[in-house]
Design an enzyme around this catalytic site. Structure first.
Site, PDB file in Angstrom:
ATOM      1  N   GLU A  40       0.875  -1.161   0.000  1.00 38.44           N
ATOM      2  CA  GLU A  40       0.000   0.000   0.000  1.00 38.44           C
ATOM      3  C   GLU A  40       0.922   1.224   0.000  1.00 38.44           C
ATOM      4  OE1 GLU A  40      -2.765   0.238   3.287  1.00 38.44           O
ATOM      5  OE2 GLU A  40      -3.529   2.153   2.539  1.00 38.44           O
ATOM      6  N   ARG A 266       4.886 -12.873   9.769  1.00 40.66           N
ATOM      7  CA  ARG A 266       5.584 -11.629   9.448  1.00 40.66           C
ATOM      8  C   ARG A 266       6.897 -11.570  10.213  1.00 40.66           C
ATOM      9  NH1 ARG A 266       1.887  -7.788   9.260  1.00 40.66           N
ATOM     10  NH2 ARG A 266       3.261  -6.021   9.473  1.00 40.66           N
ATOM     11  N   LYS A 276       4.225   0.446  10.231  1.00 39.70           N
ATOM     12  CA  LYS A 276       4.325   1.670   9.437  1.00 39.70           C
ATOM     13  C   LYS A 276       3.862   2.882  10.239  1.00 39.70           C
ATOM     14  CE  LYS A 276       3.268   0.127   4.880  1.00 39.70           C
ATOM     15  NZ  LYS A 276       2.253   0.144   3.841  1.00 39.70           N
TER      16      LYS A 276
END
Ligand code: ATP
Ligand code: MG
Length: 562
Positions: A40, A266, A276
């Protein structure tokens, strides 16, 4: 299950995803492998993304398939062109190529919209007038079913009319949403009539003002995969619960292919935050100098620190992919960096905490240029010449007036080797009024030129040095972990765990060949670590970043001896 032993080379990585792919290829479920990396564009890439990039592009390369770069640009409010560009540059820098397959979810907005109308037509989607809070209140919990919206049974024609007016801009942000009509009592909350479209009068970086309603991630992702004929849609574990919804869309829409989603753990790293949102906060609150601050775990930051892409790829390969969340020790990353740079970085001499060393029996204006090996691990790297003269700089820590037993460096009366140069014997110490050492005196043995004694006598210490007259001044930035604890925020506010000493700046003296150091290209400062020129360098100003230190055997001995 087919036997794939023959197709496996001894070094081929093995993990559950590769096992699935091998089985899918063997059974003919897929004709080839097509993966994608779907960022994204709302921030810069970090080392967790690098793991995903190496996995997706790596699988495509290993199995002779292809990997797409697809921007998941469905949220115009947080997304920017700046990120779209930086992400492409970072993926390329990591060593990967998407060929012709640069895609944007926003390219599919028209198709997605048509599919939303398709669901409405089949009674599988409806326009809901409840507010976001009301929808949340109706959703239920893990133990209680949700409640149906009073708008759930609107006739298809009315839904279609409202949805078209939503698109035409007839309503304000948040006034209505389009929801899938699945099951408000489903055990999986993601299936309780998830939102497909929200009204948002916001300018999109790519589609501009063409749209005032935007599809959600869930409604976009799988269908984009299907449109691109992705075979294995690999994402992180938090999407596991979304998989039934992913499959529901694929089953209920006339999509051109049937991708499948697989989830892996992850990356989490000690002494590091990888969210983020937190990385943005560090930048916005100026707790770091920017996205590319060398202390940041961003690809930009790592690159500026001098970490080579090969080391990141090696790191990704070594951590592998698993189904279980775990935290990787950042020391493994440092190890991969050292491992690569040990064979690839040229050696240079730099004195980080200089003290003068005067060679009393060396001519006042004498000067010689001595051969220095560029890289003992790589004969092809050749050699260079370093200047020697009467006044040198050595590290302050390489001298002790009253040394403990296992200190093998310079001390009064002690002989050591100056690398590539001569044996020198310390003859005196000059101190200032405060009792600090300001200069060391020594004599050299001209017969030891090149660093060995013809009579075979040995010395225990070898020191690096620079010629005072020829050395250049350089600002050296010594980085440490950005956080003081391995698990920032585990107890209390994560910002309280910031390391106040994560950056120390020193003025070093470096050998003259470093004037030409190329930004981003690492060199080893002998006995200190790996460093690289920072882009802040300019003609007349040298700035170096410490990429990673060498293991310090002295510190270990000290620790052992207490
Ligand atoms: P956001 O919360 O903004 O969605 P994100 O880190 O998930 O943040 P994306 O741009 O959606 O950002 O991520 C792109 C891809 O990278 C996704 O497939 C995601 O699963 C993967 N990814 C993100 N963080 C990690 C991580 N720490 N380890 C491995 N893969 C990751
Ligand atoms: Mg994400």
């Amino acid at each position: 299950m087919a036997d794939h032993a023959q197709s496996r080379t001894p070094d081929a990585p093995r993990d559950f995803i590769r096992d699935i792919i091998r089985a899918d290829l063997a059974s003919g479920r897929v004709p080839g492998v097509v993966t994608r990396f779907p960022p994204e564009p709302n921030g810069y890439l970090h080392i967790g993304h690098a793991k995903s990039i190496c996995l997706n592009f790596g699988l495509a390369a290993e199995f002779g398939g292809r990997c797409h770069l697809r921007f998941d640009d469905t949220n115009p409010v947080k997304e920017e062109m700046e990120y779209i560009e930086s992400i492409q540059e970072d993926v390329r820098w990591l060593g990967f190529d998407w060929g012709d397959h640069l895609h944007f979810a926003s390219d599919y907005f028209e198709q997605l919209y048509a599919w939303a109308e398709h669901l409405i037509g089949r009674g599988l989607a409806y326009v809901d007038d409840l507010s976001a809070e009301e929808i949340r209140a109706h959703r239920g919990t893990l133990t209680e079913p949700g409640r149906e919206s009073p708008y759930r049974d609107r006739p298809a024609a009315e839904n279609l009319d409202l949805f078209r007016r939503m698109r035409a801009g007839a309503f304000a942000d948040g006034a209505r949403v389009l929801r899938a009509r699945i099951d408000m009592a489903a055990g999986n909350i993601n299936l309780r009539d998830p939102v497909l479209y929200r009204i948002l009068h916001a300018r999109h970086p790519r589609t501009g003002d063409a749209w005032c309603l935007y599809p959600t991630y869930d409604f976009t992702h799988g269908q984009s995969d299907a449109l691109e004929h992705i075979t294995h849609s690999i994402c992180t574990l938090e999407f596991e619960d979304h998989r039934p919804l992913y499959d529901w869309f694929i089953e209920n829409l006339p999509v051109p292919s049937r991708p499948r989603q697989y989830e892996f753990a992850r990356l989490n790293l000690t002494y590091t935050v990888l969210s983020k949102r937190r990385l943005i906060q560090l930048v916005k609150e100026r707790r770091v100098s920017g996205w590319d601050d060398p202390r940041m775990p961003t690809v930009r930051g790592l690159r500026r620190r001098g970490v080579p892409p090969e080391a990141l790829r090696d790191f990704a390969a070594r951590i592998g992919v698993t189904k279980a969340n775990a935290t990787v020790d950042v020391a493994l990353l440092d190890h991969c960096i050292r491992d690569h740079l040990n064979t690839h970085a040229e050696r240079r001499m730099a004195v980080l905490d200089p003290v003068r060393l005067v060679i009393e029996n060396y001519p006042e204006d004498g000067e010689e240029w001595l051969d220095a090996v560029n890289n003992p691990e790589d004969p092809a790297a050749g050699s260079r010449r370093v200047p020697f003269c009467r006044v040198l700089y050595i590290e302050r820590a390489d001298f002790m007036e009253d040394p403990p037993k296992r200190f093998f460096r310079l001390a009064p009366g002690r002989e050591v080797r100056l690398r590539y140069a001569y044996f020198v014997t310390c003859t005196g110490v000059v101190k200032n009024e405060a009792g600090e050492v300001v200069e060391l005196r020594a004599t050299y043995d001209p017969a030891t030129r090149g660093g060995d004694a013809p009579d075979g006598r040995k010395v225990k210490g070898t020191l690096h040095w620079v010629s005072a007259r020829h050395a250049l001044e350089a600002e050296v930035r010594l980085y440490d972990h950005l956080f003081v604890r391995p698990d920032p925020g585990a107890e209390g506010d994560w910002l309280d765990d910031l390391n106040p000493e994560s950056l120390a700046v020193v003025t070093a003296r470096v050998e003259p060949s470093l004037a030409e150091a190329e930004a981003g290209r690492a060199v080893q400062f002998e006995r200190q670590g790996y460093f690289c020129a920072d882009p802040d360098s300019s003609s007349g100003r040298l700035v170096f970043n410490r990429t990673v230190g060498l293991r310090d055997s002295w510190a270990r001995i000290q620790a052992r001896e207490g």
